[in-house]
Scaffold this motif. Structure first.
Motif, PDB file in Angstrom:
ATOM      1  N   THR A 208     122.631  20.917 -88.078  1.00 29.31           N
ATOM      2  CA  THR A 208     121.546  20.041 -88.535  1.00 29.31           C
ATOM      3  C   THR A 208     121.213  19.046 -87.435  1.00 29.31           C
ATOM      4  O   THR A 208     121.968  18.868 -86.469  1.00 29.31           O
ATOM      5  CB  THR A 208     121.932  19.276 -89.808  1.00 29.31           C
ATOM      6  N   LEU A 209     120.083  18.396 -87.592  1.00 29.45           N
ATOM      7  CA  LEU A 209     119.698  17.338 -86.664  1.00 29.45           C
ATOM      8  C   LEU A 209     120.402  16.041 -87.033  1.00 29.45           C
ATOM      9  O   LEU A 209     120.558  15.714 -88.217  1.00 29.45           O
ATOM     10  CB  LEU A 209     118.188  17.130 -86.695  1.00 29.45           C
ATOM     11  N   SER A 210     120.810  15.297 -86.023  1.00 33.47           N
ATOM     12  CA  SER A 210     121.340  13.958 -86.256  1.00 33.47           C
ATOM     13  C   SER A 210     120.187  13.001 -86.545  1.00 33.47           C
ATOM     14  O   SER A 210     119.011  13.387 -86.525  1.00 33.47           O
ATOM     15  CB  SER A 210     122.109  13.498 -85.010  1.00 33.47           C
ATOM     16  N   ARG A 211     120.505  11.745 -86.778  1.00 33.64           N
ATOM     17  CA  ARG A 211     119.447  10.756 -87.018  1.00 33.64           C
ATOM     18  C   ARG A 211     118.527  10.667 -85.801  1.00 33.64           C
ATOM     19  O   ARG A 211     117.296  10.688 -85.932  1.00 33.64           O
ATOM     20  CB  ARG A 211     120.076   9.392 -87.323  1.00 33.64           C
ATOM     21  N   ASP A 212     119.133  10.600 -84.609  1.00 37.63           N
ATOM     22  CA  ASP A 212     118.323  10.557 -83.385  1.00 37.63           C
ATOM     23  C   ASP A 212     117.572  11.866 -83.188  1.00 37.63           C
ATOM     24  O   ASP A 212     116.442  11.879 -82.689  1.00 37.63           O
ATOM     25  CB  ASP A 212     119.214  10.290 -82.173  1.00 37.63           C
ATOM     26  N   GLY A 213     118.203  12.986 -83.589  1.00 37.77           N
ATOM     27  CA  GLY A 213     117.545  14.280 -83.466  1.00 37.77           C
ATOM     28  C   GLY A 213     116.292  14.353 -84.322  1.00 37.77           C
ATOM     29  O   GLY A 213     115.263  14.900 -83.896  1.00 37.77           O
TER      30      GLY A 213
ATOM     31  N   LEU B  73     121.873  14.861 -80.576  1.00 37.38           N
ATOM     32  CA  LEU B  73     120.702  15.385 -81.277  1.00 37.38           C
ATOM     33  C   LEU B  73     121.053  16.352 -82.395  1.00 37.38           C
ATOM     34  O   LEU B  73     120.317  16.470 -83.366  1.00 37.38           O
ATOM     35  CB  LEU B  73     119.769  16.078 -80.277  1.00 37.38           C
ATOM     36  N   PHE B  74     122.168  17.049 -82.257  1.00 39.90           N
ATOM     37  CA  PHE B  74     122.595  18.022 -83.268  1.00 39.90           C
ATOM     38  C   PHE B  74     123.998  17.673 -83.747  1.00 39.90           C
ATOM     39  O   PHE B  74     124.810  17.100 -83.013  1.00 39.90           O
ATOM     40  CB  PHE B  74     122.606  19.441 -82.692  1.00 39.90           C
TER      41      PHE B  74
ATOM     42  N   ARG C  79     134.369  17.021 -86.967  1.00 38.53           N
ATOM     43  CA  ARG C  79     133.971  15.626 -86.800  1.00 38.53           C
ATOM     44  C   ARG C  79     133.070  15.519 -85.585  1.00 38.53           C
ATOM     45  O   ARG C  79     133.351  16.074 -84.533  1.00 38.53           O
ATOM     46  CB  ARG C  79     135.213  14.753 -86.634  1.00 38.53           C
ATOM     47  N   VAL C  80     131.964  14.825 -85.749  1.00 40.83           N
ATOM     48  CA  VAL C  80     131.010  14.670 -84.659  1.00 40.83           C
ATOM     49  C   VAL C  80     131.247  13.331 -83.983  1.00 40.83           C
ATOM     50  O   VAL C  80     131.288  12.293 -84.635  1.00 40.83           O
ATOM     51  CB  VAL C  80     129.561  14.748 -85.177  1.00 40.83           C
ATOM     52  N   VAL C  81     131.416  13.380 -82.655  1.00 40.59           N
ATOM     53  CA  VAL C  81     131.594  12.153 -81.891  1.00 40.59           C
ATOM     54  C   VAL C  81     130.249  11.747 -81.316  1.00 40.59           C
ATOM     55  O   VAL C  81     129.684  12.465 -80.479  1.00 40.59           O
ATOM     56  CB  VAL C  81     132.625  12.359 -80.749  1.00 40.59           C
ATOM     57  N   GLN C  82     129.715  10.618 -81.760  1.00 42.72           N
ATOM     58  CA  GLN C  82     128.422  10.162 -81.308  1.00 42.72           C
ATOM     59  C   GLN C  82     128.554   9.492 -79.939  1.00 42.72           C
ATOM     60  O   GLN C  82     129.589   8.938 -79.584  1.00 42.72           O
ATOM     61  CB  GLN C  82     127.836   9.158 -82.315  1.00 42.72           C
ATOM     62  N   TYR C  83     127.464   9.564 -79.141  1.00 49.30           N
ATOM     63  CA  TYR C  83     127.436   8.812 -77.898  1.00 49.30           C
ATOM     64  C   TYR C  83     127.494   7.316 -78.229  1.00 49.30           C
ATOM     65  O   TYR C  83     126.872   6.848 -79.189  1.00 49.30           O
ATOM     66  CB  TYR C  83     126.141   9.080 -77.131  1.00 49.30           C
TER      67      TYR C  83
ATOM     68  N   ASP D  88     115.672  -0.419 -78.806  1.00 46.87           N
ATOM     69  CA  ASP D  88     114.493  -0.070 -79.588  1.00 46.87           C
ATOM     70  C   ASP D  88     114.294   1.442 -79.501  1.00 46.87           C
ATOM     71  O   ASP D  88     114.236   2.001 -78.391  1.00 46.87           O
ATOM     72  CB  ASP D  88     113.287  -0.790 -78.993  1.00 46.87           C
ATOM     73  N   PRO D  89     114.207   2.163 -80.679  1.00 41.97           N
ATOM     74  CA  PRO D  89     114.030   3.618 -80.648  1.00 41.97           C
ATOM     75  C   PRO D  89     112.855   4.042 -79.782  1.00 41.97           C
ATOM     76  O   PRO D  89     112.886   5.090 -79.157  1.00 41.97           O
ATOM     77  CB  PRO D  89     113.810   3.976 -82.125  1.00 41.97           C
TER      78      PRO D  89
END
Length: 326
Positions: free
Chosen positions: A87-92, A78-79, A11-15, A21-22
């Motif tokens: 894999t890359l995350s959405r932000d990655g 990012l990963f 399980r990936v814990v996101q910040y 705004d990106p």
């Protein structure tokens, strides 16, 4: 995130960064250190931190440390690992696209590796050095290495290389390379004797005298026909009217000894390299010996990659010292 590569999906814990705004955080991409940019892009391309580290010729811990600092700097994950794959995350993905766009504006440095040429006797490459060279390449995917197999004295004298490992007489490295080298260094003395596969020779029926070889097929590597110290064996093969095979491939000679009940001349360490083979000592009164010699091209001896290769060779022979001792 944890910069490890698990065997199972985790399980990936996101910040928990505030929504923004990106373009706000992506604007930081232009200020990312160029080395860290390479770490990120190569890791994304390889989908594996270990492979990325090999490609960049850095330790995996260093690469992961910089990528973790990058995530902390951007406050973005990012990963991530999905089905045990990196894999890359959405932000990655967003950062990846931004960095690729910037790459068109600035040229990412490509560190050119010097071409290192290793010339090595075919027997030594196959039996002794090959495995450690494979390990070297596993650790360093960015190396530029040319491996030249020496199968004759003529090829040795014609070759141009940075490091040369060859077989010659026990007292002199001649014939040796024709270019200027450091003082040739003796690494090991090899005793040669006929060998046979254990499964084709019961203990009570193994040849103990030359006359006992009459009922066995002999196999000879053509390169060794001109070796002066092998005259006893070569004379035996030459006088054969039947029951002899001569060939140009060292690997095929080994395979014939293993699988065709042949007897062939091999280094005394061969029973350590292949436990299915056994030496037949005492057939010849005259010893058949050769010396392993190492020399380095004078013009490239100070290069770091050349020194690394020399150190690998010295370590390999030291670790196998018991192979060459009586």
């Amino acid at each position: 995130m944890s910069f490890t590569e698990p065997t199972e999906a985790s399980r990936v814990v996101q910040y928990r960064a505030p929504d923004a705004d990106p373009q706000t955080w992506l604007a930081l991409a232009a200020g990312i250190d160029i080395e860290v940019v390479q770490y990120f892009l190569v890791s994304a391309r390889c989908g594996c931190f270990m492979q990325a580290a090999r490609s960049l010729n850095v330790r995996p811990t260093i690469l992961r440390k910089h990528l973790a600092q990058l995530e902390e700097q951007l406050q973005r994950t990012l990963f991530m690992f999905k089905d045990s794959s990196l894999t890359l995350s959405r932000d990655g993905h967003q950062l990846h696209a931004q960095l690729l766009a910037l790459a068109h504006e600035r040229t990412l440095p490509v560190i050119e590796q010097p071409l290192i040429r290793l010339a090595v006797a075919q027997t030594l490459l196959h039996d002794i050095l090959g495995r450690d060279l494979v390990s070297l390449l596993r650790r360093n995917a960015s190396v530029r290495l040319e491996i030249i197999s020496l199968d004759s004295d003529l090829s040795l004298q014609a070759v141009s290389a940075d490091v040369v490992l060859w077989l010659a007489g026990t007292e002199s490295p001649i014939p040796g390379p024709s270019f200027s080298t450091t003082e040739p260094q003796p690494l090991a003395r090899l005793d040669f004797q006929p060998h046979i596969a254990k499964r084709y020779s019961r203990v009570t029926a193994r040849p103990e005298h030359l006359d006992d070889l009459a009922d066995f097929l002999l196999v000879q590597w053509q390169h060794e026909r001109q070796v002066d110290s092998f005259r006893p064996w070569n004379a035996l093969v030459e006088q054969r009217l039947a029951g002899v095979v001569q060939l140009h491939s060292y690997e095929l000679m080994l395979e014939m000894i293993r699988c065709s009940a042949c007897i062939g001349l091999l280094p005394g360490y061969m029973s350590r390299f292949d436990r299915g083979l056994i030496g037949l000592p005492g057939l010849f009164n005259q010893p058949m010996q050769r010396q392993v010699w190492l020399a380095v091209n004078e013009q490239s001896q100070d290069q770091a990659q050349v020194q690394m290769l020399v150190e690998l060779i010295l370590t390999t022979f030291e670790e196998r010292r018991d192979w060459f001792q009586d």
